[in-house]
Design a protein around this motif. Structure first.
Motif, PDB file in Angstrom:
ATOM      1  N   THR A 217       0.944  -1.522   0.057  1.00 39.72           N
ATOM      2  CA  THR A 217       0.307   0.178  -0.248  1.00 39.72           C
ATOM      3  C   THR A 217       0.420   1.385  -0.085  1.00 39.72           C
ATOM      4  O   THR A 217       1.757   1.517   0.806  1.00 39.72           O
ATOM      5  N   SER A 218       0.170   2.001  -0.527  1.00 38.68           N
ATOM      6  CA  SER A 218       1.253   3.497  -0.700  1.00 38.68           C
ATOM      7  C   SER A 218      -0.546   4.462  -1.223  1.00 38.68           C
ATOM      8  O   SER A 218      -0.940   3.731  -1.420  1.00 38.68           O
ATOM      9  N   ILE A 219       0.403   6.373  -0.421  1.00 40.65           N
ATOM     10  CA  ILE A 219      -0.293   7.168  -0.798  1.00 40.65           C
ATOM     11  C   ILE A 219      -0.642   7.021  -2.594  1.00 40.65           C
ATOM     12  O   ILE A 219      -1.780   7.430  -2.405  1.00 40.65           O
ATOM     13  N   ARG A 220       0.110   6.833  -3.640  1.00 38.16           N
ATOM     14  CA  ARG A 220       0.258   7.352  -4.960  1.00 38.16           C
ATOM     15  C   ARG A 220      -1.156   5.902  -5.281  1.00 38.16           C
ATOM     16  O   ARG A 220      -1.919   6.548  -5.932  1.00 38.16           O
ATOM     17  N   SER A 221      -0.893   4.726  -4.658  1.00 39.19           N
ATOM     18  CA  SER A 221      -1.803   3.886  -5.285  1.00 39.19           C
ATOM     19  C   SER A 221      -3.035   3.944  -4.677  1.00 39.19           C
ATOM     20  O   SER A 221      -3.581   4.042  -5.709  1.00 39.19           O
ATOM     21  N   THR A 222      -3.421   4.440  -3.285  1.00 38.19           N
ATOM     22  CA  THR A 222      -4.845   4.642  -2.967  1.00 38.19           C
ATOM     23  C   THR A 222      -5.518   5.523  -3.697  1.00 38.19           C
ATOM     24  O   THR A 222      -6.507   5.482  -4.011  1.00 38.19           O
ATOM     25  N   THR A 223      -4.799   6.410  -3.971  1.00 43.30           N
ATOM     26  CA  THR A 223      -5.230   7.964  -4.793  1.00 43.30           C
ATOM     27  C   THR A 223      -5.184   7.504  -6.352  1.00 43.30           C
ATOM     28  O   THR A 223      -6.198   8.106  -6.361  1.00 43.30           O
ATOM     29  N   ASN A 224      -4.507   6.993  -6.868  1.00 40.49           N
ATOM     30  CA  ASN A 224      -4.844   6.089  -8.324  1.00 40.49           C
ATOM     31  C   ASN A 224      -6.360   5.007  -8.024  1.00 40.49           C
ATOM     32  O   ASN A 224      -6.672   5.574  -9.080  1.00 40.49           O
ATOM     33  N   ILE A 225      -6.279   4.631  -6.843  1.00 41.09           N
ATOM     34  CA  ILE A 225      -7.906   3.975  -7.237  1.00 41.09           C
ATOM     35  C   ILE A 225      -8.819   4.549  -6.808  1.00 41.09           C
ATOM     36  O   ILE A 225      -9.692   4.693  -7.676  1.00 41.09           O
ATOM     37  N   ARG A 226      -8.633   5.554  -5.831  1.00 42.67           N
ATOM     38  CA  ARG A 226     -10.038   6.841  -5.793  1.00 42.67           C
ATOM     39  C   ARG A 226     -10.709   7.503  -7.549  1.00 42.67           C
ATOM     40  O   ARG A 226     -11.385   7.316  -7.550  1.00 42.67           O
ATOM     41  N   LYS A 227      -9.142   7.739  -7.560  1.00 43.12           N
ATOM     42  CA  LYS A 227      -8.960   8.569  -8.806  1.00 43.12           C
ATOM     43  C   LYS A 227      -9.940   7.627 -10.221  1.00 43.12           C
ATOM     44  O   LYS A 227     -10.405   7.797 -10.599  1.00 43.12           O
ATOM     45  N   SER A 228      -9.399   6.204 -10.705  1.00 39.04           N
ATOM     46  CA  SER A 228      -9.584   5.623 -11.367  1.00 39.04           C
ATOM     47  C   SER A 228     -11.012   5.530 -10.842  1.00 39.04           C
ATOM     48  O   SER A 228     -11.944   5.005 -12.224  1.00 39.04           O
ATOM     49  N   THR A 229     -11.781   4.721  -9.497  1.00 45.14           N
ATOM     50  CA  THR A 229     -12.930   4.578  -9.479  1.00 45.14           C
ATOM     51  C   THR A 229     -13.983   5.720 -10.145  1.00 45.14           C
ATOM     52  O   THR A 229     -14.672   5.649 -11.211  1.00 45.14           O
ATOM     53  N   GLU A 230     -13.634   7.739  -9.921  1.00 44.10           N
ATOM     54  CA  GLU A 230     -14.350   8.498  -9.507  1.00 44.10           C
ATOM     55  C   GLU A 230     -14.461   8.417 -11.823  1.00 44.10           C
ATOM     56  O   GLU A 230     -15.978   9.187 -12.287  1.00 44.10           O
ATOM     57  N   GLU A 231     -13.113   8.478 -11.902  1.00 45.62           N
ATOM     58  CA  GLU A 231     -13.234   8.587 -13.517  1.00 45.62           C
ATOM     59  C   GLU A 231     -14.015   6.889 -14.309  1.00 45.62           C
ATOM     60  O   GLU A 231     -15.192   7.454 -15.010  1.00 45.62           O
ATOM     61  N   MET A 232     -14.701   5.967 -13.291  1.00 48.00           N
ATOM     62  CA  MET A 232     -14.865   5.154 -14.244  1.00 48.00           C
ATOM     63  C   MET A 232     -16.201   5.547 -14.042  1.00 48.00           C
ATOM     64  O   MET A 232     -17.163   5.011 -15.295  1.00 48.00           O
ATOM     65  N   ILE A 233     -16.903   5.682 -12.752  1.00 42.69           N
ATOM     66  CA  ILE A 233     -18.382   6.457 -12.744  1.00 42.69           C
ATOM     67  C   ILE A 233     -19.096   6.812 -13.765  1.00 42.69           C
ATOM     68  O   ILE A 233     -20.026   7.020 -14.194  1.00 42.69           O
ATOM     69  N   LEU A 234     -18.089   8.207 -13.655  1.00 45.32           N
ATOM     70  CA  LEU A 234     -18.170   9.406 -14.484  1.00 45.32           C
ATOM     71  C   LEU A 234     -18.583   9.096 -15.456  1.00 45.32           C
ATOM     72  O   LEU A 234     -19.101  10.131 -17.337  1.00 45.32           O
TER      73      LEU A 234
END
Length: 479
Positions: A217-234
Motif C-alpha cells: 500500500t502507498s499513498i500514490r496507489s490509494t489515490t490512483n484507486i480512488r481517482k480511477s473509480t471516480e473516472e469510471m463512474i463518470l
C-alpha cells in the motif's frame, strides 16, 4: 582461433516459441482448481512468457539490449496469440471465476493465484496499453459468462482484506473495459450483482484507504484507486445514473476524519448538478437529510481534541454539497432554495439546540419595526434561513464551547461555511435572508461594542449629551 573470447548473441531467427498445449482439454488439465497450488505455478510460468523481463538485458551494450528486447517482445506476442487461440485464456478465466466463487476461508490461499490470473487476463485483453483486437473479440464471445467474471472481479476486491493495490487497479481497468466495450447487458448485469456487490465495490473504492501490509500500500496507489473509480463512474452513463442512491447511503457511515474523501464528494457534486431535480426529487431530499444528519453528528472540539490536527475533508465536502443543493433547488426561482433541506434543516437545529433564525428576535431590526420582507416566508425560505443560523451559530461561532475552536477550524472549512450562508441568504425570496443576517450581525456589534470601546479607549463622557450618544451609535456601527 580468431573467434575465441567473442560474445555470441542469439538472433531473432534462433529464438523459437516452445510448444504449448493445443486444446482446451490440455489446458484444463494444467489449470485445474482442484489442484490450485500446481495451477498457480503454471500461471506464474505463463505470466513470465506473456510479460518477459527485458530489463535483464540492460547491462549489455545498447544495440544488443535493443535487439534482444525486440526479439523477446516478438516472442511474447507470438506466445500470446497461440495462448489465446489454443484455449489458454479460457482456462485461466475459468480458474479465476471458480476462485471467486470459493468461500472466504480460501481467499487467503487463493490470493497469489488470483493476482497472477489478473495479470494474465489483463495481458490478453490489452496490447501496448490499449484494448487489443483479440480483446474486443473475446468480450463479444464470452458475453454469457461476463456476469460470472464481473462477480469474481468484485468479490476478490471487497471480500479479500489483503488484496494488493496493484491487483485492485487491474480489477478497475478490467471492469471499466468490460462496461465500456461490451454490450449494455454487461453494465446491467454489473449493477444488478447480488448482495449489493456493485454498490459496495464502488463506494468502498471511492473511499479507499488501503488494505494489507504497508509493503502493498502507498499513498500514490490509494489515490490512483480512488481517482480511477471516480473516472469510471463518470465515464459510463448507466453507472453514473445508478450511483446517487448508493453514495447517499454511504455518506451516512463515512468516517468524519478520513482524509481520502475528495473523489467521493466530487462524484456526488457532479450528480447533484446534473440529475433532473424533478425526477430525482426524493433522492435529493434524502441527500439533504443525510447531509444535515452528518453535520449535526460531526465531532465537537473538546479539551482533549482541541489541539489535534484532524482532516476537514468530509466537513468541507458536506458544506460544498449544501451549497450545490441550495443552488440547484433555487434554479426555478419560485420556492426558494430549501426544498431539499426542509427536513434536514429542522434536524440540525434540534440536534445542535440552536435558536431558529426564522422566528424570534432576528425577524425584527433594532428599532423594533416589522420588516415587510418577512411576511411571505414559505417553508423553503424558513429552511434555508434556519440553515444559515445552524452554520453560523453551530460551526463558525464557538459560543457553545467558550475557549475552544469552532468546528470550522481551518481556512477552507470557514470559507465554505460563509459561502453556505451567503448562498442561503441569496436563495431566500424578497431579500429576507440578507435582512435577517444583517439583524444578526448588528446584534453582535451592539453586544460587543461597549467592551471594545472601553478596551480601545473610545468611551464617551456622560456629560457630552446628545453629541456623545450620536458618537456612540456611530462607534457601534464602526465596530
Amino acid at each position: 582461433g580468431g573467434d575465441e573470447g567473442k560474445q555470441v548473441h542469439p538472433s531473432s531467427d534462433d529464438m523459437v516459441v516452445e510448444p504449448i498445449p493445443s486444446t482446451i482439454s490440455d489446458w484444463s488439465s494444467l489449470l485445474d482448481f482442484r489442484h490450485f497450488e500446481r495451477s498457480v505455478y503454471v500461471m506464474q510460468i505463463l505470466d513470465s512468457c506473456l510479460r518477459p523481463a527485458t530489463t535483464m538485458f540492460t547491462s549489455l551494450q545498447p544495440p544488443v539490449d535493443s535487439e534482444l528486447s525486440c526479439c523477446l517482445g516478438a516472442m511474447a506476442e507470438a506466445f500470446r496469440a497461440s495462448f489465446i487461440q489454443s484455449g489458454g485464456f479460457e482456462a485461466v478465466l475459468r480458474l479465476f471465476i471458480e476462485s471467486g466463487r470459493s468461500d472466504k476461508k480460501s481467499w487467503r490461499r487463493n490470493r497469489m493465484g488470483n493476482e497472477c490470473a489478473l495479470r494474465i487476463i489483463k495481458e490478453c485483453f490489452f496490447s501496448e496499453g490499449e484494448l487489443s483486437d483479440e480483446g474486443r473479440e473475446m468480450i463479444e464471445t464470452f458475453a454469457q459468462t461476463s456476469g460470472d467474471f464481473l462477480k469474481s472481479l468484485v468479490a476478490i476486491t471487497i471480500g479479500d482484506c489483503g488484496v494488493s493495490d496493484n491487483a485492485i487497479l487491474r480489477v478497475l481497468r478490467l471492469v471499466r473495459m468490460m462496461l465500456e466495450s461490451g454490450p449494455p447487458t454487461i453494465t446491467a448485469s454489473f449493477t444488478s450483482l447480488p448482495g449489493n456487490a456493485a454498490e459496495t465495490f464502488l463506494t468502498s473504492l471511492l473511499l479507499w484507504k488501503g488494505a494489507g501490509s504497508f509493503a502493498t500500500t502507498s499513498i500514490r496507489s490509494t489515490t490512483n484507486i480512488r481517482k480511477s473509480t471516480e473516472e469510471m463512474i463518470l465515464a459510463i452513463p448507466l453507472l453514473f445514473a445508478s450511483a446517487l442512491p448508493w453514495l447517499v447511503k454511504s455518506l451516512k457511515s463515512i468516517d468524519p476524519y478520513t482524509d481520502g474523501s475528495d473523489e467521493f464528494f466530487s462524484v456526488l457534486l457532479k450528480l447533484v448538478r446534473s440529475v433532473n431535480r424533478t425526477e430525482n426529487a426524493a433522492q435529493l431530499r434524502e441527500l439533504g437529510s443525510a447531509l444535515c444528519i452528518k453535520l449535526a453528528s460531526y465531532p465537537r472540539p473538546n479539551s482533549d481534541t482541541a489541539n489535534i490536527d484532524h482532516s476537514t475533508g468530509v466537513l468541507c465536502g458536506c458544506l460544498k454539497l449544501l451549497i450545490a443543493l441550495i443552488e440547484v433547488d433555487d434554479d426555478d426561482g419560485d420556492n426558494g432554495g430549501g426544498g431539499f433541506l426542509v427536513e434536514g434543516s429542522h434536524h440540525i437545529l434540534q440536534s445542535l439546540n440552536i435558536a431558529p433564525w426564522s422566528g424570534g428576535e432576528f425577524l425584527h431590526p433594532n428599532n423594533g419595526q416589522w420588516d415587510p420582507s418577512f411576511e411571505n416566508l414559505n417553508a423553503n425560505d424558513k429552511a434555508v434561513i434556519d440553515l444559515m443560523g445552524s452554520i453560523f451559530d453551530g460551526f463558525i461561532s464557538s459560543a457553545r464551547s467558550s475557549g475552544l475552536p469552532p468546528i470550522c477550524c481551518d481556512k477552507d472549512s470557514r470559507q465554505l461555511a460563509f459561502h453556505v450562508i451567503s448562498t442561503a441568504a441569496q436563495a431566500c425570496g424578497g431579500g429576507a435572508g440578507y435582512s435577517i443576517l444583517s439583524n444578526k450581525i448588528n446584534g453582535i456589534i451592539s453586544t460587543v461594542a461597549p467592551a471594545l470601546r472601553h478596551q480601545w479607549g473610545q468611551n464617551a463622557s456622560v456629560d457630552d449629551g446628545n453629541s456623545s450618544s450620536r458618537n456612540a451609535a456611530n462607534n457601534s456601527v464602526k465596530y
